[in-house]
Design an enzyme around this catalytic site. Structure first.
Site, PDB file in Angstrom:
ATOM      1  N   LYS A   1       3.468  -3.149  -3.902  1.00 16.77           N
ATOM      2  CA  LYS A   1       4.261  -2.740  -5.068  1.00 16.77           C
ATOM      3  C   LYS A   1       5.377  -3.725  -5.399  1.00 16.77           C
ATOM      4  O   LYS A   1       5.839  -3.787  -6.527  1.00 16.77           O
ATOM      5  CB  LYS A   1       4.847  -1.343  -4.855  1.00 16.77           C
ATOM      6  CG  LYS A   1       3.788  -0.258  -4.892  1.00 16.77           C
ATOM      7  CD  LYS A   1       4.406   1.096  -5.155  1.00 16.77           C
ATOM      8  CE  LYS A   1       3.330   2.168  -5.236  1.00 16.77           C
ATOM      9  NZ  LYS A   1       3.869   3.499  -5.440  1.00 16.77           N
TER      10      LYS A   1
ATOM     11  N   LYS B   1      -9.111   2.494  -7.189  1.00 19.01           N
ATOM     12  CA  LYS B   1      -9.008   3.948  -7.356  1.00 19.01           C
ATOM     13  C   LYS B   1      -8.339   4.309  -8.682  1.00 19.01           C
ATOM     14  O   LYS B   1      -7.516   3.551  -9.198  1.00 19.01           O
ATOM     15  CB  LYS B   1      -8.260   4.572  -6.178  1.00 19.01           C
ATOM     16  CG  LYS B   1      -6.765   4.380  -6.193  1.00 19.01           C
ATOM     17  CD  LYS B   1      -6.063   5.421  -5.295  1.00 19.01           C
ATOM     18  CE  LYS B   1      -4.567   5.351  -5.550  1.00 19.01           C
ATOM     19  NZ  LYS B   1      -3.819   6.506  -5.148  1.00 19.01           N
TER      20      LYS B   1
ATOM     21  N   LYS C   1      -2.508   7.346 -11.331  1.00 18.94           N
ATOM     22  CA  LYS C   1      -1.613   7.760 -12.421  1.00 18.94           C
ATOM     23  C   LYS C   1      -0.634   6.656 -12.778  1.00 18.94           C
ATOM     24  O   LYS C   1      -0.018   6.684 -13.825  1.00 18.94           O
ATOM     25  CB  LYS C   1      -0.878   9.057 -12.076  1.00 18.94           C
ATOM     26  CG  LYS C   1       0.021   9.000 -10.853  1.00 18.94           C
ATOM     27  CD  LYS C   1       0.750  10.323 -10.694  1.00 18.94           C
ATOM     28  CE  LYS C   1       0.979  10.783  -9.275  1.00 18.94           C
ATOM     29  NZ  LYS C   1       1.489   9.820  -8.309  1.00 18.94           N
TER      30      LYS C   1
HETATM   31  P1  ADP Z   1      -1.479   7.702  -7.772  1.00 14.17           P
HETATM   32  O1  ADP Z   1      -2.160   6.434  -7.346  1.00 14.17           O
HETATM   33  O2  ADP Z   1      -2.269   8.469  -8.745  1.00 14.17           O
HETATM   34  O3  ADP Z   1      -0.046   7.434  -8.196  1.00 14.17           O
HETATM   35  P2  ADP Z   1      -0.450   8.716  -5.300  1.00 14.17           P
HETATM   36  O4  ADP Z   1      -0.558   7.438  -4.544  1.00 14.17           O
HETATM   37  O5  ADP Z   1       0.914   9.181  -5.748  1.00 14.17           O
HETATM   38  O6  ADP Z   1      -1.428   8.663  -6.535  1.00 14.17           O
HETATM   39  O7  ADP Z   1      -1.128   9.861  -4.456  1.00 14.17           O
HETATM   40  C1  ADP Z   1      -0.892  11.250  -4.632  1.00 14.17           C
HETATM   41  C2  ADP Z   1      -1.976  12.010  -3.914  1.00 14.17           C
HETATM   42  O8  ADP Z   1      -3.196  11.982  -4.698  1.00 14.17           O
HETATM   43  C3  ADP Z   1      -2.327  11.442  -2.553  1.00 14.17           C
HETATM   44  O9  ADP Z   1      -2.589  12.513  -1.676  1.00 14.17           O
HETATM   45  C4  ADP Z   1      -3.582  10.647  -2.812  1.00 14.17           C
HETATM   46  O10 ADP Z   1      -4.411  10.573  -1.671  1.00 14.17           O
HETATM   47  C5  ADP Z   1      -4.263  11.440  -3.934  1.00 14.17           C
HETATM   48  N1  ADP Z   1      -5.018  10.558  -4.811  1.00 14.17           N
HETATM   49  C6  ADP Z   1      -4.478   9.615  -5.624  1.00 14.17           C
HETATM   50  N2  ADP Z   1      -5.430   8.988  -6.323  1.00 14.17           N
HETATM   51  C7  ADP Z   1      -6.616   9.526  -5.946  1.00 14.17           C
HETATM   52  C8  ADP Z   1      -7.972   9.296  -6.328  1.00 14.17           C
HETATM   53  N3  ADP Z   1      -8.284   8.365  -7.221  1.00 14.17           N
HETATM   54  N4  ADP Z   1      -8.935  10.032  -5.754  1.00 14.17           N
HETATM   55  C9  ADP Z   1      -8.613  10.976  -4.831  1.00 14.17           C
HETATM   56  N5  ADP Z   1      -7.363  11.243  -4.430  1.00 14.17           N
HETATM   57  C10 ADP Z   1      -6.351  10.541  -4.974  1.00 14.17           C
END
Ligand code: ADP
Ligand code: TRP
Length: 354
Positions: A119, A217, A220
């Site tokens: 990051k 992946k 958000k």
């Molecule tokens: P993001 O990348 O969407 O900001 P975070 O890193 O804040 O997500 O993760 C929040 C939660 O959502 C965590 O428990 C993470 O494992 C889950 N998560 C995030 N993206 C995915 C995805 N693409 N598929 C499954 N689980 C996810």
């Protein structure tokens, strides 16, 4: 004896995605619903984590409230006394504990965290690094310490986190063991990552991929949002994103995440939206040659899912939710305050036996 604690936090820096929903929210809610008799379940919004990287602060407050409503709409049982839902910043002990833990944490330990490196773009050239280092906040640097405080304040043993967070969980174990060795048994050490996986089962590994770039992946935090389905997307917007998803030139449906990541992702999403087993969905589509048909099926299932979910979201009882939040926050202030006092006594900030 008090119950063991399961704890998880989901950040509220943006609208949540279907990845967050199926990968984090639903497993947590299923767990809360099935295990709340045996365990204390803590589900919280780590709002202090929301601006480790720059955000639009005029939107944060609404975003936090929105995400809490998402938990309610997704079915979090609000009537069980051992399920707690709360906002981190309403419990000042998180910040106070972080400072104490900070003073026992090495700079090198934090600098090695891969998420920090990713990051902050810390792996850039020397020149770029010195200018970008000024823009990287100290908050981003030491946020794993805040995360450790989140977990240790409640003596949580089980913390369901994705792979991207396992290093932070390992750090939490390290710092807990370090302080226990120095001051006596202050903290419950959370279980190691492998045991967490064994406890929470298969959904820990679930990763929905970005529709535009299925090698990464769905997130958000993605800048464009073109490959991301947000829970707040209209069914039409979501359908457009699905219809323009990247596939491949193989021309035949098969579930092969390495060679055909786009198609594999669509099959996975279809299974989740339609509450069916992945194998069953693969069986139905394998060998077919019209990718457009598969996309259409995913778009229809997605539309149904979003319509139902958004109706539930609209009917959340805000008064009931507010009352639950306040009750949980009061209970958590007491629980976290007790742990903080023990630590303050151990480090010499408060008299012992108070
Ligand atoms: P993001 O990348 O969407 O900001 P975070 O890193 O804040 O997500 O993760 C929040 C939660 O959502 C965590 O428990 C993470 O494992 C889950 N998560 C995030 N993206 C995915 C995805 N693409 N598929 C499954 N689980 C996810
Ligand atoms: N750091 C986590 C993330 O970015 C969110 C989080 C903060 C968390 N504190 C936590 C998760 C404590 C589990 C336990 O996704």
């Amino acid at each position: 004896m008090s119950k063991q604690v399961i704890l998880t936090g989901i950040r509220a820096n943006n609208d949540l995605t279907i990845g967050n929903y199926f990968g984090a929210i639903m497993p947590t809610i299923d767990m809360a619903a099935t295990r709340a008799d045996e365990f204390q379940v803590n589900l919280f919004v780590p709002d202090l984590h929301s601006f480790t990287t720059p955000i639009d602060h005029t939107k944060l407050h609404d975003q936090i409230w929105h995400n809490i409503r998402v938990f309610a709409a997704a079915g979090l049982p609000l009537d069980k006394p051992d399920i707690h839902i709360y906002r981190q910043s309403y419990i000042p002990a998180h910040s106070e504990m972080t400072w104490i833990l900070d003073c026992f944490t090495g700079m090198g330990e934090m600098a090695r965290m891969t998420q920090f490196k990713d990051k902050s773009g810390a792996a850039t050239s020397d020149d770029e690094q010195s200018s970008s280092q000024d823009r990287v906040s100290v908050g981003l640097f030491n946020y794993p310490v805040l995360m450790a405080a989140d977990i240790l304040l409640y003596g949580a043993t089980y913390v369901p986190v994705g792979d991207d967070q396992s290093q932070h969980l390992e750090f939490t174990r390290d710092i807990a063991e370090r302080l226990n060795a120095k001051f006596g048994e202050l903290f419950t050490v959370p279980k190691p990552v492998q045991e967490q996986h064994a406890f929470f089962g298969k959904d820990q590994g679930l990763r929905i991929k970005d529709l535009q770039d299925p090698t990464k992946k769905m997130s958000k935090s993605d800048d464009t949002g073109n490959g991301v389905i947000f829970l707040g997307d209209t069914p039409e917007t979501a359908a457009k994103k699905i219809m323009s998803a990247t596939t491949d030139s193989v021309g035949k449906v098969a579930y092969d995440p390495d060679k055909q990541p786009g198609v594999a992702n669509l099959l996975q999403i279809l299974a989740l939206f339609s509450h069916r087993d992945l194998q069953e969905v693969i069986g139905e589509w394998e060998g077919k040659t019209m990718y457009g048909d598969l996309k259409k099926a995913v778009a229809d299932a997605c539309s149904q899912f979003l319509t139902t979910f958004q109706a539930k979201l609209a009917s959340v009882d805000d008064n009931l939710l507010q009352a639950k939040l306040e009750a949980s926050e009061a209970a958590m202030r007491e629980q976290a305050g007790r742990t903080l006092l023990t630590v303050q006594q151990a480090v010499g900030l408060r008299p012992k036996g108070q």
